[in-house]
Design a protein around this motif. Structure first.
Motif, mmCIF file in Angstrom:
data_model
loop_
_atom_site.group_PDB
_atom_site.id
_atom_site.type_symbol
_atom_site.label_atom_id
_atom_site.label_comp_id
_atom_site.label_asym_id
_atom_site.label_seq_id
_atom_site.Cartn_x
_atom_site.Cartn_y
_atom_site.Cartn_z
ATOM 1 N N LEU A 53 -5.549 9.188 6.544
ATOM 2 C CA LEU A 53 -5.724 9.999 5.350
ATOM 3 C C LEU A 53 -7.159 10.035 4.817
ATOM 4 O O LEU A 53 -7.752 11.096 4.629
ATOM 5 N N VAL A 54 -7.732 8.850 4.589
ATOM 6 C CA VAL A 54 -9.045 8.795 3.959
ATOM 7 C C VAL A 54 -10.115 9.478 4.826
ATOM 8 O O VAL A 54 -10.817 10.384 4.356
ATOM 9 N N PRO A 55 -10.238 9.118 6.138
ATOM 10 C CA PRO A 55 -11.264 9.823 6.930
ATOM 11 C C PRO A 55 -10.994 11.327 7.067
ATOM 12 O O PRO A 55 -11.935 12.121 7.046
ATOM 13 N N LEU A 56 -9.730 11.714 7.127
ATOM 14 C CA LEU A 56 -9.424 13.152 7.274
ATOM 15 C C LEU A 56 -9.952 13.937 6.071
ATOM 16 O O LEU A 56 -10.675 14.922 6.216
ATOM 17 N N VAL A 57 -9.586 13.474 4.884
ATOM 18 C CA VAL A 57 -10.006 14.191 3.673
ATOM 19 C C VAL A 57 -11.533 14.135 3.540
ATOM 20 O O VAL A 57 -12.179 15.129 3.210
ATOM 21 N N PHE A 58 -12.099 12.982 3.845
ATOM 22 C CA PHE A 58 -13.554 12.796 3.739
ATOM 23 C C PHE A 58 -14.303 13.829 4.602
ATOM 24 O O PHE A 58 -15.134 14.595 4.107
ATOM 25 N N PHE A 59 -13.960 13.896 5.895
ATOM 26 C CA PHE A 59 -14.700 14.806 6.786
ATOM 27 C C PHE A 59 -14.341 16.265 6.508
ATOM 28 O O PHE A 59 -15.194 17.142 6.597
ATOM 29 N N SER A 60 -13.077 16.503 6.166
ATOM 30 C CA SER A 60 -12.668 17.891 5.920
ATOM 31 C C SER A 60 -13.458 18.479 4.750
ATOM 32 O O SER A 60 -13.928 19.615 4.803
ATOM 33 N N ILE A 61 -13.640 17.687 3.696
ATOM 34 C CA ILE A 61 -14.364 18.221 2.535
ATOM 35 C C ILE A 61 -15.850 18.363 2.841
ATOM 36 O O ILE A 61 -16.465 19.375 2.496
ATOM 37 N N ILE A 62 -16.423 17.403 3.531
ATOM 38 C CA ILE A 62 -17.852 17.535 3.885
ATOM 39 C C ILE A 62 -18.055 18.836 4.676
ATOM 40 O O ILE A 62 -18.938 19.647 4.365
ATOM 41 N N VAL A 63 -17.207 19.046 5.701
ATOM 42 C CA VAL A 63 -17.390 20.220 6.550
ATOM 43 C C VAL A 63 -17.168 21.508 5.744
ATOM 44 O O VAL A 63 -17.949 22.455 5.818
ATOM 45 N N GLY A 64 -16.115 21.518 4.915
ATOM 46 C CA GLY A 64 -15.827 22.714 4.102
ATOM 47 C C GLY A 64 -16.991 23.047 3.183
ATOM 48 O O GLY A 64 -17.497 24.169 3.169
ATOM 49 N N VAL A 65 -17.462 22.044 2.429
ATOM 50 C CA VAL A 65 -18.526 22.314 1.450
ATOM 51 C C VAL A 65 -19.849 22.627 2.167
ATOM 52 O O VAL A 65 -20.611 23.484 1.720
ATOM 53 N N SER A 66 -20.099 21.988 3.309
ATOM 54 C CA SER A 66 -21.387 22.228 3.969
ATOM 55 C C SER A 66 -21.459 23.639 4.556
ATOM 56 O O SER A 66 -22.535 24.128 4.847
ATOM 57 N N ASN A 67 -20.291 24.286 4.711
ATOM 58 C CA ASN A 67 -20.314 25.659 5.225
ATOM 59 C C ASN A 67 -20.389 26.709 4.131
ATOM 60 O O ASN A 67 -20.417 27.895 4.403
ATOM 61 N N LEU A 68 -20.399 26.251 2.893
ATOM 62 C CA LEU A 68 -20.367 27.222 1.788
ATOM 63 C C LEU A 68 -21.577 28.144 1.776
ATOM 64 O O LEU A 68 -21.484 29.303 1.438
ATOM 65 N N GLY A 69 -22.723 27.590 2.146
ATOM 66 C CA GLY A 69 -23.942 28.388 2.048
ATOM 67 C C GLY A 69 -24.199 29.267 3.259
ATOM 68 O O GLY A 69 -25.239 29.901 3.364
ATOM 69 N N ARG A 70 -23.176 29.308 4.183
ATOM 70 C CA ARG A 70 -23.357 30.071 5.414
ATOM 71 C C ARG A 70 -23.574 31.555 5.099
ATOM 72 O O ARG A 70 -22.964 32.103 4.209
ATOM 73 N N GLY A 71 -24.425 32.216 5.856
ATOM 74 C CA GLY A 71 -24.621 33.647 5.668
ATOM 75 C C GLY A 71 -25.496 33.922 4.457
ATOM 76 O O GLY A 71 -25.876 33.032 3.717
ATOM 77 N N LYS A 72 -25.802 35.219 4.290
ATOM 78 C CA LYS A 72 -26.693 35.549 3.179
ATOM 79 C C LYS A 72 -25.867 36.142 2.041
ATOM 80 O O LYS A 72 -25.930 37.319 1.736
ATOM 81 N N ASN A 73 -25.039 35.300 1.470
ATOM 82 C CA ASN A 73 -24.177 35.830 0.424
ATOM 83 C C ASN A 73 -24.864 35.707 -0.918
ATOM 84 O O ASN A 73 -25.393 34.669 -1.257
ATOM 85 N N SER A 74 -24.806 36.799 -1.663
ATOM 86 C CA SER A 74 -25.454 36.748 -2.966
ATOM 87 C C SER A 74 -24.683 35.795 -3.851
ATOM 88 O O SER A 74 -23.521 35.486 -3.599
ATOM 89 N N SER A 75 -25.346 35.341 -4.905
ATOM 90 C CA SER A 75 -24.686 34.324 -5.722
ATOM 91 C C SER A 75 -23.467 34.896 -6.448
ATOM 92 O O SER A 75 -22.565 34.159 -6.805
ATOM 93 N N VAL A 76 -23.432 36.237 -6.636
ATOM 94 C CA VAL A 76 -22.245 36.824 -7.291
ATOM 95 C C VAL A 76 -21.010 36.587 -6.417
ATOM 96 O O VAL A 76 -19.956 36.142 -6.884
ATOM 97 N N ILE A 77 -21.147 36.844 -5.123
ATOM 98 C CA ILE A 77 -20.009 36.672 -4.213
ATOM 99 C C ILE A 77 -19.572 35.208 -4.187
ATOM 100 O O ILE A 77 -18.400 34.881 -4.309
ATOM 101 N N TRP A 78 -20.556 34.365 -4.087
ATOM 102 C CA TRP A 78 -20.337 32.922 -4.055
ATOM 103 C C TRP A 78 -19.535 32.459 -5.252
ATOM 104 O O TRP A 78 -18.485 31.852 -5.130
ATOM 105 N N LYS A 79 -20.095 32.822 -6.424
ATOM 106 C CA LYS A 79 -19.497 32.303 -7.666
ATOM 107 C C LYS A 79 -18.138 32.918 -7.916
ATOM 108 O O LYS A 79 -17.198 32.234 -8.321
ATOM 109 N N SER A 80 -18.027 34.247 -7.673
ATOM 110 C CA SER A 80 -16.715 34.834 -7.976
ATOM 111 C C SER A 80 -15.654 34.331 -7.004
ATOM 112 O O SER A 80 -14.496 34.159 -7.379
#
Ligand code: ASP
Length: 406
Positions: A53-80
């Motif tokens: 459980l602990v390593p799964l959630v740990f790595f899953s969140i790191i990978v999910g959040v680290s991909n947030l900035g992928r692409g050239k998305n304007s901050s409006v798209i990001w935030k909304s």
């Protein structure tokens, strides 16, 4: 995975049958040996879930959040997009909490064979005190949290690492690749654990039936019915209403054009496996801007899970009722936040919500043995959960598409 679900079902039925036989003929010669073996197997199953459980959630969140900035998305798209994910998941969880508090399935039963873990949250705290304690508990030495299985501070730390990795410096790339690869390794282990699940479920159910009366099953029926009703209500009323208000797209049009994605989600129980279809529907049928759909849909398939969030909140309350634990307002607030984090942390694969369900139970101090009664019916509920998860992603893409144009 389909075969495993069948096996889990067969294991559950045989576990219940054997449990009933032992209940009626407790003096059979093999009973003592058998109960010792099932007790051991059940415990190993629960402990291996805790292990991953602990390593799964740990790595899953790191990978999910680290991909947030992928692409050239304007901050409006990001935030909304973010606002949309959090709002709809909050509505789903609130719906579950309100209705489950009214119906209260499982109340009055007391399953004494399950041991409650230590309850980390006092039930006499005032709300301001609770928030103070809660905030303070979020920041800890990550190695200490890892070792002691404290999940919330670990999640905060993984979010921070994920945010740092969004800074696309070359020297961070190696770390990002390692985390992504470790996450894949965790998924592989989860797959192995699911192979062990039929045996674990069988063992836990034999022991549970021997020590329980059958009233549990009628309460379980009420719970399943309530959860499916709530998931359908969210998908048939809440999401289409939000979509209509913000984009004027009618519910009929959404269901007609989105149908292939919803049916695939229902059949595969996997938002990730459905993603290619959801993408092509958004692009071809709804003509969304590709920049928007390529950002919102993959992110949604891993992070935005309304059905999973709703289910995890409802199931935790059900288990609390079964063990006779009355959750205070402060504890229900914790449940709210944990259900949200657990669904964000769940990968878009079948029964992923079951693994992160263990986290919700653990945070609230509820017994992990409860997974034995949730797992056998998970195949059924997962189909509904996943359909609503995918609908939530598609509705999100349509709304963000509209917002980004205006
Ligand atoms: N199967 C779900 C999905 O892929 C996750 C879950 O188990 O709730 O969306």
């Amino acid at each position: 995975m389909n075969n495993i679900n069948k096996l889990i079902f067969i294991a559950a039925t045989s576990g219940i049958l054997l449990g009933l036989i032992i209940k009626f003929f407790p003096n059979l010669f093999f009973v003592d040996y058998l109960l010792t073996a099932t007790d051991l197997l059940g415990k190993i199953f629960i402990k291996s879930l805790k292990m991953i459980l602990v390593p799964l959630v740990f790595f899953s969140i790191i990978v999910g959040v680290s991909n947030l900035g992928r692409g050239k998305n304007s901050s409006v798209i990001w935030k909304s997009t973010f606002l949309y994910f959090v709002t709809t998941m909050s509505i789903a969880i609130t719906l579950a909490l309100v209705v489950m508090n009214i119906i209260q399935p499982g109340i009055g039963l007391s399953i004494d064979s399950w041991q409650s873990a230590n309850i980390g949250i006092s039930n006499t705290m005032t709300i301001p005190e609770f928030f103070k304690q809660f905030l303070l508990s979020l920041f800890e030495n990550p190695f200490h949290s890892l070792a002691s299985g404290k999940i919330l501070p670990l999640i905060v730390f993984s979010i921070i690492i994920g945010i740092a990795l969004n800074d696309k410096q070359d020297k961070f790339m190696a770390a990002k690749n390692i985390f992504t690869s470790l996450y894949e390794v965790m998924l592989k282990i989860v797959h192995w654990l699911m192979l062990f699940a039929p045996l674990g479920v069988f063992a836990l159910l034999v022991n549970m039936i021997v020590s329980q009366d059958t009233e549990l099953f009628s309460q379980l029926g009420i719970f399943i019915f309530t959860v499916i009703f709530l998931i359908m209500f969210h998908g048939l009323v809440i999401l289409p209403t939000i979509l209509y208000i913000l984009t004027k797209i009618s519910p009929m049009y959404l269901w007609k054009e989105g149908r292939p994605a919803f049916i695939t989600a229902f059949a595969t129980s996997s938002s990730a496996a459905t993603l290619p279809i959801t993408l092509s529907i958004a692009n071809d049928n709804f003509k969304t801007n590709k920049g928007v759909s390529n950002f919102v849909l993959p992110l949604g398939a891993t992070m935005n899970m309304d059905g999973t969030a709703l289910y995890e909140a409802a199931a935790a309350l059900f288990i609390a009722n079964l063990v006779g634990m009355d959750l205070t307002l402060a504890q229900q607030l914790i449940l709210f936040l944990t259900a949200m984090v657990a669904s964000i942390g769940a990968p878009g694969i079948p029964s992923a919500g079951m693994v992160t369900m263990a986290m919700v139970l653990q945070v609230l101090g509820l017994p992990l043995e409860a997974l034995a009664i949730l797992l056998p019916m998970d195949r059924l509920i997962d189909t509904f959960r996943t359909t609503i998860n995918v609908e939530g992603d598609l509705v999100g893409a349509l709304i963000i598409n509209k917002i980004s144009k205006s």
